[in-house]
Design a protein around this motif. Structure first.
Motif, PDB file in Angstrom:
ATOM      1  N   GLU A  69       0.846  -1.192   0.000  1.00  0.00           N
ATOM      2  CA  GLU A  69       0.000   0.000   0.000  1.00  0.00           C
ATOM      3  C   GLU A  69       0.887   1.249   0.000  1.00  0.00           C
ATOM      4  N   LEU A  70       0.512   2.264  -0.761  1.00  0.00           N
ATOM      5  CA  LEU A  70       1.409   3.365  -1.088  1.00  0.00           C
ATOM      6  C   LEU A  70       1.188   4.586  -0.198  1.00  0.00           C
ATOM      7  N   PRO A  71       2.245   5.081   0.457  1.00  0.00           N
ATOM      8  CA  PRO A  71       2.131   6.272   1.324  1.00  0.00           C
ATOM      9  C   PRO A  71       1.923   7.541   0.503  1.00  0.00           C
ATOM     10  N   ASN A  72       1.299   8.540   1.141  1.00  0.00           N
ATOM     11  CA  ASN A  72       0.989   9.803   0.468  1.00  0.00           C
ATOM     12  C   ASN A  72       1.327  10.968   1.391  1.00  0.00           C
ATOM     13  N   PRO A  73       2.544  11.474   1.318  1.00  0.00           N
ATOM     14  CA  PRO A  73       2.951  12.585   2.197  1.00  0.00           C
ATOM     15  C   PRO A  73       1.995  13.776   2.077  1.00  0.00           C
ATOM     16  N   GLY A  74       1.577  14.296   3.221  1.00  0.00           N
ATOM     17  CA  GLY A  74       0.690  15.451   3.235  1.00  0.00           C
ATOM     18  C   GLY A  74      -0.785  15.116   3.251  1.00  0.00           C
ATOM     19  N   LEU A  75      -1.148  13.880   2.976  1.00  0.00           N
ATOM     20  CA  LEU A  75      -2.555  13.486   2.990  1.00  0.00           C
ATOM     21  C   LEU A  75      -2.962  13.081   4.404  1.00  0.00           C
ATOM     22  N   ASP A  76      -4.122  13.570   4.864  1.00  0.00           N
ATOM     23  CA  ASP A  76      -4.579  13.211   6.204  1.00  0.00           C
ATOM     24  C   ASP A  76      -6.078  12.935   6.217  1.00  0.00           C
ATOM     25  N   ALA A  77      -6.528  12.374   7.327  1.00  0.00           N
ATOM     26  CA  ALA A  77      -7.947  12.073   7.545  1.00  0.00           C
ATOM     27  C   ALA A  77      -8.317  12.524   8.948  1.00  0.00           C
ATOM     28  N   THR A  78      -9.329  13.390   9.055  1.00  0.00           N
ATOM     29  CA  THR A  78      -9.692  14.003  10.334  1.00  0.00           C
ATOM     30  C   THR A  78     -11.078  13.558  10.774  1.00  0.00           C
ATOM     31  N   PHE A  79     -11.174  13.068  12.007  1.00  0.00           N
ATOM     32  CA  PHE A  79     -12.439  12.663  12.604  1.00  0.00           C
ATOM     33  C   PHE A  79     -12.917  13.727  13.592  1.00  0.00           C
ATOM     34  N   ILE A  80     -14.237  13.841  13.721  1.00  0.00           N
ATOM     35  CA  ILE A  80     -14.828  14.740  14.718  1.00  0.00           C
ATOM     36  C   ILE A  80     -15.152  13.914  15.962  1.00  0.00           C
ATOM     37  N   VAL A  81     -14.588  14.332  17.091  1.00  0.00           N
ATOM     38  CA  VAL A  81     -14.791  13.618  18.353  1.00  0.00           C
ATOM     39  C   VAL A  81     -16.006  14.156  19.094  1.00  0.00           C
ATOM     40  N   LYS A 103      -2.320  11.127   9.985  1.00  0.00           N
ATOM     41  CA  LYS A 103      -1.458  11.677   8.943  1.00  0.00           C
ATOM     42  C   LYS A 103      -0.744  10.622   8.092  1.00  0.00           C
ATOM     43  N   ASP A 104      -1.082   9.372   8.311  1.00  0.00           N
ATOM     44  CA  ASP A 104      -0.516   8.304   7.489  1.00  0.00           C
ATOM     45  C   ASP A 104      -1.673   7.610   6.776  1.00  0.00           C
ATOM     46  N   ALA A 159     -12.222   5.284  -4.840  1.00  0.00           N
ATOM     47  CA  ALA A 159     -10.848   4.817  -4.612  1.00  0.00           C
ATOM     48  C   ALA A 159     -10.764   4.369  -3.158  1.00  0.00           C
ATOM     49  N   VAL A 160      -9.834   3.474  -2.894  1.00  0.00           N
ATOM     50  CA  VAL A 160      -9.711   2.884  -1.565  1.00  0.00           C
ATOM     51  C   VAL A 160      -8.349   3.243  -0.959  1.00  0.00           C
ATOM     52  N   PHE A 161      -8.376   3.760   0.253  1.00  0.00           N
ATOM     53  CA  PHE A 161      -7.171   4.097   0.999  1.00  0.00           C
ATOM     54  C   PHE A 161      -7.210   3.342   2.328  1.00  0.00           C
ATOM     55  N   ARG A 162      -6.176   3.517   3.136  1.00  0.00           N
ATOM     56  CA  ARG A 162      -6.183   2.938   4.477  1.00  0.00           C
ATOM     57  C   ARG A 162      -5.486   3.901   5.445  1.00  0.00           C
ATOM     58  N   ILE A 163      -6.084   4.045   6.616  1.00  0.00           N
ATOM     59  CA  ILE A 163      -5.465   4.855   7.663  1.00  0.00           C
ATOM     60  C   ILE A 163      -4.520   3.975   8.468  1.00  0.00           C
ATOM     61  N   TYR A 164      -3.332   4.494   8.725  1.00  0.00           N
ATOM     62  CA  TYR A 164      -2.377   3.821   9.600  1.00  0.00           C
ATOM     63  C   TYR A 164      -2.165   4.661  10.859  1.00  0.00           C
ATOM     64  N   ALA A 165      -1.914   3.991  11.969  1.00  0.00           N
ATOM     65  CA  ALA A 165      -1.700   4.647  13.258  1.00  0.00           C
ATOM     66  C   ALA A 165      -0.468   4.059  13.926  1.00  0.00           C
ATOM     67  N   ASP A 166      -0.071   4.664  15.055  1.00  0.00           N
ATOM     68  CA  ASP A 166       1.059   4.091  15.789  1.00  0.00           C
ATOM     69  C   ASP A 166       0.604   2.830  16.520  1.00  0.00           C
ATOM     70  N   LYS A 167       1.509   2.213  17.259  1.00  0.00           N
ATOM     71  CA  LYS A 167       1.181   0.936  17.910  1.00  0.00           C
ATOM     72  C   LYS A 167       0.082   1.069  18.949  1.00  0.00           C
ATOM     73  N   ASN A 168      -0.198   2.330  19.402  1.00  0.00           N
ATOM     74  CA  ASN A 168      -1.263   2.578  20.364  1.00  0.00           C
ATOM     75  C   ASN A 168      -2.556   3.038  19.696  1.00  0.00           C
ATOM     76  N   ASN A 169      -2.592   2.934  18.373  1.00  0.00           N
ATOM     77  CA  ASN A 169      -3.766   3.323  17.578  1.00  0.00           C
ATOM     78  C   ASN A 169      -4.008   4.824  17.597  1.00  0.00           C
ATOM     79  N   LYS A 170      -2.954   5.603  17.821  1.00  0.00           N
ATOM     80  CA  LYS A 170      -3.067   7.061  17.868  1.00  0.00           C
ATOM     81  C   LYS A 170      -2.474   7.667  16.591  1.00  0.00           C
TER      82      LYS A 170
END
Length: 709
Positions: A114-126, A191-192, A223-234
């Protein structure tokens, strides 16, 4: 027999239509949904199921994609769905002549591919909270706009600083109802975000510009993307050690199908609407501003299209840019047609007459400040709109000819900023930022194409920009562009040119094109910007008061806040429509229609061989309805730019489609929503699954999802 109607009857007729239209539309803050109305229309879930800050709800699957589109999580492993056109820039950036993902599509065979995209992000409303009283604390109705805005900014800073949140969360406060209300948003930004899969443009952009904003439509715009997070899901910046994100909620996909009359709602981040403008504003848009912008873009597109058809490399370079320019060009045409067809100006005038009459009656006995302000609101706005019109025209003309549609002129503008900041604080940071921007821009820059576009637009500027707003004795020539540092050095090697700062600055100071564009910019700022800003401040003040007055007096109208790129819900039903007399459009299209439009080798209507084979063999898997593969469908949801990629959800909150467009006649819904002709266009979820499964053989992605009937 001819019947004679009184003026009052005509006003009442138009007003009833306007009120109906208002009740039919709406982009609602998800904390303030009319649950009863939604259930009466067919919804089976509760408002809490849609938005609940204290526990998982549908809002936890909805992400702002790259700050301009919407996306949604559709698997427990962070699989993210959005439009092909929303991910177009990323798809293009990974494409080369050898590996042309725009033409061939791309499907990662594993997480690792799966291909990284510098500068692309996904924001959720809490969370969302109203903070109007806190934001307006200490604000007086007698304050000047400058004083008012300063106090509001100070209050927002205090509220933001004192909001309890996690370290990885952010706070955003935005105005609603023209500044009469304020809401706070707590957000989480990942951001990943990596590219997982995309169909070829012959599916994702099928119909391209000819079909854009049109119905019937047959576009697999996903199109299909995937969000990646750190090991703590943050949230975390890109790292090879990041892992697929585990969402609080993801959307099940309904493969049971939809039928006309079914309830549906769209959840996303609509960008901008202006539903409460007076008639004089709509008249200015339709008769003065839109026609000018349409003509400018038409000329630019004609030139770019010619080059794209003759050179495959230019076709790749300019694919995204052409689509971006064409998008609003066609939108403005449809907007004007829709406003005319729906009698928007007449309805607005009737509404204003009713508003004025209600104010007059109330103020016959009431002695208050509002009875001093409110009676003249509409006439004051009409006067101000007349005063600002030439400046709005000049602003749009400068924007379209000098900034938006000529990359060479836009770079020249930025280089003027570099010179202006040369010996000032912050220069080095700005210099480095501009270098990074230009390095990206020149990746897809073609000097030959842009020179022809720029010179054509310059001719239009000279002819149509009012003379009092133009600099004297300035004319840009082909030699100015050819010999500019922009073409001779920057376009060839941006990093090398920027690395020798002293030499580069010296070259800028003797560059004829940079100097001439600088004079154009100075003339615009001195003669247009200041006057426009002063008048717009007065209009904003009056519009804020007018909005407040409408909320007070027009109590039989449902007022939803204008879109401002914050999370909203709009709901309606699957429905066809009648764009003109004796013409009816059904609400669904099928793969059969793709084949009917198919033209081998055509830029817009070619189709992949495998898709044709699947159609001929009727190899549809579990995704057919009545023996056909559904492709797109219509509903009465009130959407706009920013809703691209938004999920279309059924009565139970399952994904049934992916919003990507509106019908041409309904693009005027940004100013005047009319349920008779306004329709949003969605990719059917079953077509998305069919392409992923049967066309791409990406079964691993299907296996991640939860499919329901």
């Amino acid at each position: 027999m001819m019947t004679t109607y009184s003026k009052l009857s005509i006003v009442a007729l138009f007003l009833s239509v306007f009120t109906f239209a208002q009740q039919g539309g709406g982009m609602w803050i998800p904390t303030e949904l009319n649950e009863q109305e939604m259930k009466e229309m067919g919804m089976n879930i509760s408002a809490k199921d849609i938005f609940d800050p204290s526990q998982p709800s549908i809002k936890d699957a909805i992400a702002h994609f790259g700050g301009g589109c919407t996306s949604e999580v559709i698997s427990p492993k962070g699989l993210l769905l959005t439009n092909h056109h929303c991910g177009f820039g990323q798809i293009q950036s990974h494409s080369t002549v050898e590996n042309n993902y725009l033409e061939d599509g791309f499907w990662a065979e594993s997480f690792e591919k799966e291909l990284p995209n510098p500068g692309l992000d996904a924001t959720f409303i809490v969370d969302i909270r109203e903070v109007t009283d806190k934001v307006l604390q200490g604000v007086s109705s007698t304050d000047s706009e400058v004083a008012r805005n300063g106090r509001i900014k100070d209050n927002i800073d205090i509220i933001t600083a004192n909001t309890v949140k996690e370290s990885y969360q952010d706070v955003m406060i935005k105005p609603f109802y023209k500044g009469n209300k304020y809401y706070l948003f707590i957000t989480e930004t990942y951001k990943d975000v990596r590219l997982v899969g995309t169909p070829p443009s012959s599916i994702g952009k099928f119909g391209s510009d000819t079909d854009n904003w049109m119905w019937p439509r047959h576009t697999g715009d996903f199109a299909v993307f995937r969000i990646y997070a750190d090991k703590n899901n943050k949230p975390a910046e890109y790292s090879k050690d990041n892992v697929p994100y585990t969402p609080k909620h993801y959307l099940p996909v309904n493969v049971g199908g939809i039928n006309e009359g079914d309830f549906t709602f769209v959840f996303g981040f609509p960008g901008m609407t202006d539903e409460y403008l007076p008639a004089s504003s709509i008249e200015q848009i339709t008769t003065k501003l839109n026609p000018a912008k349409i003509e400018i873009r038409e000329n630019a597109l004609k030139i770019i299209d010619g080059y794209m058809k003759s050179d495959p490399q230019i076709k790749i370079q300019y694919a995204s840019k052409y689509a971006r320019v064409a998008n609003y060009y066609k939108k403005w045409i449809g907007e004007n047609q829709g406003l005319a067809k729906s009698n928007a100006i007449a309805k607005k005038k009737a509404y204003e007459a009713d508003f004025n009459e209600r104010v007059r009656k109330a103020c016959m006995t009431e002695k208050s400040k509002r009875c001093v302000e409110y009676p003249s609101l509409v006439s004051d706005l009409d006067k101000l709109n007349g005063m600002i019109e030439p400046y709005n025209f000049a602003s749009d003309y400068f924007d379209e000819t000098i900034y938006r549609n000529s990359e060479t002129f836009r770079v020249a503008l930025l280089l003027n900023n570099v010179l202006a900041l040369e010996k000032k604080e912050g220069f080095d940071a700005y210099y480095n930022r501009i270098e990074g921007y230009l390095d990206g821009l020149f990746k897809d820059y073609n000097a030959m194409v842009d020179k022809e576009v720029s010179l054509a637009l310059w001719d239009m500027y000279k002819e149509n920009m009012p003379k009092e707003f133009q600099p004297k004795d300035v004319n840009i020539t082909a030699d100015d562009i050819k010999n500019s540092v922009i073409v001779k050095s920057l376009a060839k090697d941006t990093k090398k040119t920027f690395s020798n700062k002293a030499s580069f600055l010296k070259a800028l100071k003797s560059d004829a094109l940079v100097a001439k564009i600088g004079k154009v910019k100075d003339s615009y700022e001195n003669n247009v910007t200041k006057n426009q800003s002063q008048l717009q401040a007065q209009i904003n003040n009056k519009m804020r008061t007018y909005m407040k007055a409408q909320l007070e007096f027009m109590d039989d109208t449902k007022f939803f806040p204008d879109a401002n790129s914050t999370l909203r819900v709009t709901y309606g039903k699957v429905n066809g429509y009648e764009p003109s007399d004796a013409v009816y459009y059904a609400p669904t299209s099928t793969l059969k229609g793709v084949m009917e439009k198919y033209v081998p080798g055509d830029y817009e209507f070619d189709a992949p061989a495998k898709l044709i084979e699947l159609y001929n063999n009727k190899d549809y898997g579990d995704y057919a309805q009545d023996g056909e593969i559904p492709v797109n469908f219509l509903a009465t949801n009130h959407t706009t730019g920013g809703n691209s990629g938004s999920p279309a959800l059924d009565a139970d909150g399952n994904l049934i489609g992916l919003n990507f467009d509106r019908v041409w006649e309904g693009t005027m819904s940004d100013y005047n929503y009319d349920p008779e002709i306004c329709r949003n266009i969605m990719v059917d979820a079953r077509y998305i699954l069919f392409i992923i499964d049967k066309y791409a053989n990406a079964q691993r992605l299907i296996d991640e999802m939860t499919l329901v009937k």
